[in-house]
Write a protein that holds these residues in place. Structure first.
Motif, PDB file in Angstrom:
ATOM      1  N   ASN A 311      29.154 115.216  -8.348  1.00 17.12           N
ATOM      2  CA  ASN A 311      29.595 115.973  -9.693  1.00 17.12           C
ATOM      3  C   ASN A 311      29.413 117.082 -10.101  1.00 17.12           C
ATOM      4  O   ASN A 311      28.662 118.159  -9.368  1.00 17.12           O
ATOM      5  N   THR A 314      26.450 119.190 -10.826  1.00  9.55           N
ATOM      6  CA  THR A 314      25.354 119.134  -9.903  1.00  9.55           C
ATOM      7  C   THR A 314      25.063 120.507  -9.277  1.00  9.55           C
ATOM      8  O   THR A 314      26.212 121.192  -8.705  1.00  9.55           O
ATOM      9  N   ASP A 346      23.791 113.213  -8.443  1.00  5.86           N
ATOM     10  CA  ASP A 346      25.003 113.393  -9.074  1.00  5.86           C
ATOM     11  C   ASP A 346      24.997 112.464 -10.309  1.00  5.86           C
ATOM     12  O   ASP A 346      26.251 112.387 -11.001  1.00  5.86           O
ATOM     13  N   ASP A 347      24.025 111.869 -10.748  1.00 12.40           N
ATOM     14  CA  ASP A 347      23.804 111.093 -11.914  1.00 12.40           C
ATOM     15  C   ASP A 347      24.778 110.017 -12.125  1.00 12.40           C
ATOM     16  O   ASP A 347      25.493 109.888 -13.115  1.00 12.40           O
ATOM     17  N   TYR A 348      24.928 109.114 -11.064  1.00 17.44           N
ATOM     18  CA  TYR A 348      25.793 108.096 -11.194  1.00 17.44           C
ATOM     19  C   TYR A 348      25.455 107.105 -10.349  1.00 17.44           C
ATOM     20  O   TYR A 348      24.493 107.283  -9.308  1.00 17.44           O
ATOM     21  N   THR A 350      27.325 103.633  -8.213  1.00 18.69           N
ATOM     22  CA  THR A 350      28.725 102.949  -7.867  1.00 18.69           C
ATOM     23  C   THR A 350      28.669 101.994  -6.802  1.00 18.69           C
ATOM     24  O   THR A 350      27.531 101.896  -6.191  1.00 18.69           O
ATOM     25  N   LEU A 362      32.425 105.022 -11.231  1.00 16.47           N
ATOM     26  CA  LEU A 362      31.131 105.842 -11.278  1.00 16.47           C
ATOM     27  C   LEU A 362      30.383 105.434 -12.532  1.00 16.47           C
ATOM     28  O   LEU A 362      30.726 106.108 -13.450  1.00 16.47           O
ATOM     29  N   PRO A 364      27.616 106.354 -15.093  1.00 22.78           N
ATOM     30  CA  PRO A 364      26.782 107.188 -15.403  1.00 22.78           C
ATOM     31  C   PRO A 364      25.421 106.669 -15.535  1.00 22.78           C
ATOM     32  O   PRO A 364      25.095 105.510 -15.927  1.00 22.78           O
ATOM     33  N   SER A 366      21.035 108.374 -15.148  1.00 22.08           N
ATOM     34  CA  SER A 366      20.420 109.860 -15.271  1.00 22.08           C
ATOM     35  C   SER A 366      19.153 109.637 -14.123  1.00 22.08           C
ATOM     36  O   SER A 366      18.077 108.983 -14.156  1.00 22.08           O
ATOM     37  N   GLU A 384      16.405 104.617 -13.523  1.00 25.03           N
ATOM     38  CA  GLU A 384      16.753 105.672 -13.930  1.00 25.03           C
ATOM     39  C   GLU A 384      15.834 106.635 -14.386  1.00 25.03           C
ATOM     40  O   GLU A 384      15.192 106.526 -15.455  1.00 25.03           O
ATOM     41  N   ARG A 400      28.295  98.284 -15.771  1.00 26.24           N
ATOM     42  CA  ARG A 400      26.934  98.257 -16.237  1.00 26.24           C
ATOM     43  C   ARG A 400      26.775  96.877 -17.394  1.00 26.24           C
ATOM     44  O   ARG A 400      27.643  96.700 -17.785  1.00 26.24           O
TER      45      ARG A 400
END
Length: 428
Positions: A311, A314, A346-348, A350, A362, A364, A366, A384, A400
């Protein structure tokens, strides 16, 4: 993101100095003991059991119970520190235990106490067994009443990840400051055995061939995070023992395997890992890596590396990454075709095709801190920790499909079974 470690150290020293003034007696601490019986365990539910997920909310000392599929709605909540006042009284009366308690807060706790790391249900669904890092113990809690059934203080001053045997009868817990894994009877808390590990034992995994794997990750709270200082992180290795005798049958030093693979620059601190359904391959994350590696069990070789996108937002300063993590959380679909990766810093999240190692969207998220599989096997479920929710991502589409709010700083998420009519402990 975490505050600089220097300020955390100042907070630790200040809090320690203030707290030691309260000390009126000193008690021995640091060795494991027999479980402390508190109350009789409740009977097995007569109305049958239902499948759920336990979510450990590390900073507020609760565990949410959510549906294991569908909309993952919250069913109820359990206080996992009903004995908090008693435990704190013991800690504040012992200067050594107090120092470690405050060290957990300023180090791995990112300024917070760590009240729940891992949790499982007993086979009869009557109790939840929880490791509590700041209290350096494992407890069994009656799901009907919320009361403590038994308590086992671990060796040293911090408890960590756990694992339950395939038959559900035993639970293994890492005692991270004592370089020890304890194996307990899940119903009584009686210690069945223990074994020594490398520095800072972390993840535990039982395999179908009667073995128990432990991954030690070394020192992850120091600021010596430059690649050339990796040697300072301690003795990191995988210890494989016989799950009945607890005798070591194999030690795997990933340093040698990574060097042979041509990646001597990578850390050998093995974080979350998963086995393929046939247990012939292992996929694992290591400190500081945005990605994962593949290890062939039979040939004893690292065979592939997957780098995942970073990210741009980051912080490149590795000392700001949570406990040396870059990505922390990995699960595999029941058919072994897909991997799900939590890109913590990196807040994802996958989904990755295991054959081609091609990543999907990817999604998103948190500060995702853990990844597991839903009860129906269709979704990857992540915690998260940055927004206090649990999110499900479809293995087939990589999209998601659901999110649910939970408590403060969710980490471990585990499948479990509880009484079919359970909605939370009875009042009173």
């Amino acid at each position: 993101m975490p505050s600089p470690r220097t300020s955390g150290t100042r907070r630790l020293l200040g809090a320690l100095a203030a707290s030691l003034a309260l000390v009126t007696a000193s008690a021995g601490a640091g060795s494991a003991s027999a479980p402390e019986p508190v109350s009789a365990a409740g009977p097995a539910a007569s109305a049958g059991l239902r499948e759920v997920m336990f979510v450990g909310n590390n900073w507020d000392g609760t565990a949410d119970v959510i549906a294991s599929r569908g909309d993952f709605h919250r069913i109820g909540r359990l206080n996992v520190i009903p004995d908090k006042e008693q435990r704190l009284r013991e800690i504040y009366l012992n200067p050594i235990r107090l120092a470690y308690f405050l060290g957990v807060r300023s180090g791995p706790g990112e300024g917070h106490d760590q009240f729940v790391d891992d949790m499982y249900a007993t086979p009869d669904g009557s109790s939840m067994v929880v490791s509590r890092p700041s209290f350096a113990d494992v407890v069994s809690l009656d799901l009907r009443t919320g009361r403590v059934n038994w308590r086992f203080p671990v060796s040293g001053y911090r408890s960590d990840h756990m694992a339950v045997s395939p038959d559900g009868s035993t639970v293994a817990v890492s005692a991270s400051t004592a370089n020890t894994v304890h194996v307990l009877d899940i119903a009584t808390g009686r210690e069945l055995g223990s074994f020594k590990t490398g520095d800072k034992p972390h993840e535990n995994v039982f395999t179908s061939d009667g073995l128990l794997w432990n991954m030690s990750i070394g020192e992850v709270t120091t600021a010596l995070d430059a690649p050339w200082l990796d040697w300072s992180k301690g003795d990191r290795k995988i210890t494989v023992v016989d799950a009945r005798t607890f005798r070591t049958v194999r030690v795997i030093d990933m340093r040698d395997r990574l060097d042979a693979f041509g990646r001597g620059d990578l850390s050998d601190a093995v974080r979350p890992l998963v086995f393929t359904p046939d247990e012939k391959k292992v996929y694992f994350q290591v400190s500081f890596l945005n990605g994962f590696l593949e290890y062939d069990v039979e040939s004893d070789r690292v065979t592939r590396l997957k780098n995942l996108p970073g990210n741009p937002a980051t912080d490149p300063d590795r000392t700001t990454w949570v406990n040396d993590s870059r990505h922390h959380g990995l699960s595999i679909s029941p058919d072994g075709a897909k991997l799900c990766v939590a890109g913590t810093m990196d807040d994802y999240v996958t989904v990755v095709d295991r054959e081609t190692l091609t990543e999907g969207p990817l999604v998103p998220a948190s500060k995702p801190y853990w990844a597991t599989v839903s009860g129906d096997g269709r979704s990857c479920v992540i915690s998260e920790s940055g927004t206090d929710r649990v999110t499900a991502v479809d293995f087939a589409t990589g999209r998601r499909v659901a999110s649910v709010d939970v408590g403060d700083h969710p980490q471990r998420v585990r499948l479990a079974r509880v009484p079919a009519d359970w909605t939370g402990p009875a009042a009173g």
